[in-house]
Design a protein around this motif. Structure first.
Motif, PDB file in Angstrom:
ATOM      1  N   LEU A   1       0.854  -1.265   0.030  1.00 36.09           N
ATOM      2  CA  LEU A   1       0.073   0.081  -0.108  1.00 36.09           C
ATOM      3  C   LEU A   1       1.019   1.155   0.178  1.00 36.09           C
ATOM      4  CD1 LEU A   1      -2.877  -1.222   2.193  1.00 36.09           C
ATOM      5  CD2 LEU A   1      -2.854  -1.117   0.069  1.00 36.09           C
ATOM      6  N   ALA A   2       2.092   1.177   0.094  1.00 29.67           N
ATOM      7  CA  ALA A   2       2.977   2.339  -0.110  1.00 29.67           C
ATOM      8  C   ALA A   2       2.894   3.029  -1.284  1.00 29.67           C
ATOM      9  CB  ALA A   2       4.666   1.907   0.078  1.00 29.67           C
ATOM     10  N   ALA A   3       2.964   4.479  -1.175  1.00 31.84           N
ATOM     11  CA  ALA A   3       2.793   5.474  -2.317  1.00 31.84           C
ATOM     12  C   ALA A   3       3.888   5.182  -3.518  1.00 31.84           C
ATOM     13  CB  ALA A   3       2.740   6.592  -1.798  1.00 31.84           C
ATOM     14  N   SER A   4       5.068   4.716  -2.743  1.00 30.52           N
ATOM     15  CA  SER A   4       6.313   4.505  -3.716  1.00 30.52           C
ATOM     16  C   SER A   4       6.272   2.890  -4.510  1.00 30.52           C
ATOM     17  CB  SER A   4       7.539   4.286  -2.910  1.00 30.52           C
ATOM     18  OG  SER A   4       7.631   3.655  -2.101  1.00 30.52           O
ATOM     19  N   THR A   5       5.139   2.124  -4.262  1.00 32.07           N
ATOM     20  CA  THR A   5       4.930   1.021  -4.785  1.00 32.07           C
ATOM     21  C   THR A   5       4.060   0.972  -6.066  1.00 32.07           C
ATOM     22  OG1 THR A   5       5.287  -0.354  -2.645  1.00 32.07           O
ATOM     23  CG2 THR A   5       4.271  -1.450  -4.341  1.00 32.07           C
ATOM     24  N   HIS A   6       4.387   0.172  -7.209  1.00 33.77           N
ATOM     25  CA  HIS A   6       3.624   0.310  -8.234  1.00 33.77           C
ATOM     26  C   HIS A   6       3.198  -0.984  -8.811  1.00 33.77           C
ATOM     27  CE1 HIS A   6       4.494   4.745  -9.570  1.00 33.77           C
ATOM     28  NE2 HIS A   6       5.195   4.450  -8.775  1.00 33.77           N
ATOM     29  N   HIS A   7       2.012  -1.452  -8.680  1.00 36.36           N
ATOM     30  CA  HIS A   7       1.520  -2.613  -9.085  1.00 36.36           C
ATOM     31  C   HIS A   7       0.974  -2.723 -10.655  1.00 36.36           C
ATOM     32  CE1 HIS A   7       1.113  -3.995  -4.972  1.00 36.36           C
ATOM     33  NE2 HIS A   7       0.944  -2.813  -4.695  1.00 36.36           N
ATOM     34  N   LEU A   8       1.475  -3.624 -11.241  1.00 36.25           N
ATOM     35  CA  LEU A   8       0.909  -4.117 -12.669  1.00 36.25           C
ATOM     36  C   LEU A   8       0.029  -4.854 -12.645  1.00 36.25           C
ATOM     37  CD1 LEU A   8       1.009  -3.829 -15.799  1.00 36.25           C
ATOM     38  CD2 LEU A   8       3.017  -5.020 -15.928  1.00 36.25           C
ATOM     39  N   GLN A   9      -1.372  -5.008 -13.066  1.00 35.94           N
ATOM     40  CA  GLN A   9      -2.304  -5.996 -13.206  1.00 35.94           C
ATOM     41  C   GLN A   9      -2.612  -6.350 -14.486  1.00 35.94           C
ATOM     42  OE1 GLN A   9      -5.121  -4.065 -10.269  1.00 35.94           O
ATOM     43  NE2 GLN A   9      -3.100  -2.838 -10.626  1.00 35.94           N
ATOM     44  N   VAL A  10      -2.641  -7.525 -14.982  1.00 32.73           N
ATOM     45  CA  VAL A  10      -2.956  -7.791 -15.981  1.00 32.73           C
ATOM     46  C   VAL A  10      -4.170  -8.803 -16.114  1.00 32.73           C
ATOM     47  CG1 VAL A  10      -2.204  -8.893 -18.269  1.00 32.73           C
ATOM     48  CG2 VAL A  10      -0.507  -8.008 -16.839  1.00 32.73           C
ATOM     49  N   LEU A  11      -5.139  -8.053 -16.722  1.00 30.43           N
ATOM     50  CA  LEU A  11      -6.666  -8.746 -16.818  1.00 30.43           C
ATOM     51  C   LEU A  11      -7.016  -9.354 -18.040  1.00 30.43           C
ATOM     52  CD1 LEU A  11      -8.671  -5.930 -15.099  1.00 30.43           C
ATOM     53  CD2 LEU A  11      -7.323  -7.643 -13.721  1.00 30.43           C
ATOM     54  N   ALA A  12      -7.628 -10.597 -18.034  1.00 29.61           N
ATOM     55  CA  ALA A  12      -8.300 -11.251 -19.118  1.00 29.61           C
ATOM     56  C   ALA A  12      -9.666 -11.564 -18.865  1.00 29.61           C
ATOM     57  CB  ALA A  12      -7.520 -12.405 -19.448  1.00 29.61           C
ATOM     58  N   ALA A  13     -10.636 -10.781 -19.645  1.00 26.88           N
ATOM     59  CA  ALA A  13     -11.780 -10.795 -19.487  1.00 26.88           C
ATOM     60  C   ALA A  13     -12.200 -10.458 -18.030  1.00 26.88           C
ATOM     61  CB  ALA A  13     -12.397 -12.343 -19.560  1.00 26.88           C
ATOM     62  N   GLY A  14     -11.550  -9.574 -17.452  1.00 30.10           N
ATOM     63  CA  GLY A  14     -12.060  -8.862 -16.062  1.00 30.10           C
ATOM     64  C   GLY A  14     -11.219  -9.524 -15.241  1.00 30.10           C
TER      65      GLY A  14
END
Length: 157
Positions: free
Chosen positions: A46-59
């Motif tokens: 949850l840190a502001a300096s953490t970047h999450h990449l999420q890859v969605l397929a059909a939601g």
């Protein structure tokens, strides 16, 4: 061919449902599938300096990773929690995921090196993206790992 939606969010941008989905996939793969009991909740998500990449397929979440940017400008950006849902493995998604992370690092933190702690059997996989071993193989949570680094200059090749 599967169509993917690529979403970047910082820790504070994650809503509870999205965070739960990320943690569920990571737990399903790292803890259950790989039979590795470890502390998944490490205080970084949850840190502001953490970047999450999420890859969605059909939601639905097909893959994710996170970037941790340390405060000192001379330190490498850490790539971690790289995970692909079993149904989406084997088609090159992992390589696309890693390329997206490296592009994000170059965009947000130009000139910064990238580092990761790889499971030792994936050393050649990460090597295809310019990562080189740093140090020796060590055992973490019962699994052999090796620290790897990709120099910022490799981003330009």
């Amino acid at each position: 061919m599967t169509s993917y939606e690529w979403i970047w969010q910082t820790g504070p941008e994650l809503d509870p449902g999205r965070l739960y989905t990320l943690l569920s996939l990571r737990e399903a793969v790292f803890v259950v599938e790989q039979q590795c009991a470890y502390q998944e909740l490490d205080g970084h998500d949850l840190a502001a300096s953490t970047h999450h990449l999420q890859v969605l397929a059909a939601g639905r979440l097909a893959a994710t990773l996170r970037l941790l940017a340390p405060d000192p400008v001379n330190q490498a950006v850490s790539i971690g929690r790289v995970v692909i849902h079993p149904a989406h493995r084997g088609g090159g998604l992992g390589h696309d995921l890693l390329r997206a992370a490296l592009t994000r690092i170059e965009s947000l933190w130009p000139g910064r090196h990238a580092r990761l702690s790889a499971q030792a059997h994936l050393q050649a996989y990460y090597g295809r993206h310019g990562f080189e071993p740093v140090g020796e193989i060590y055992v973490e949570d019962g699994i052999p790992h090796i620290d790897m680094q990709r120099l910022a200059d490799a981003n330009r090749k």
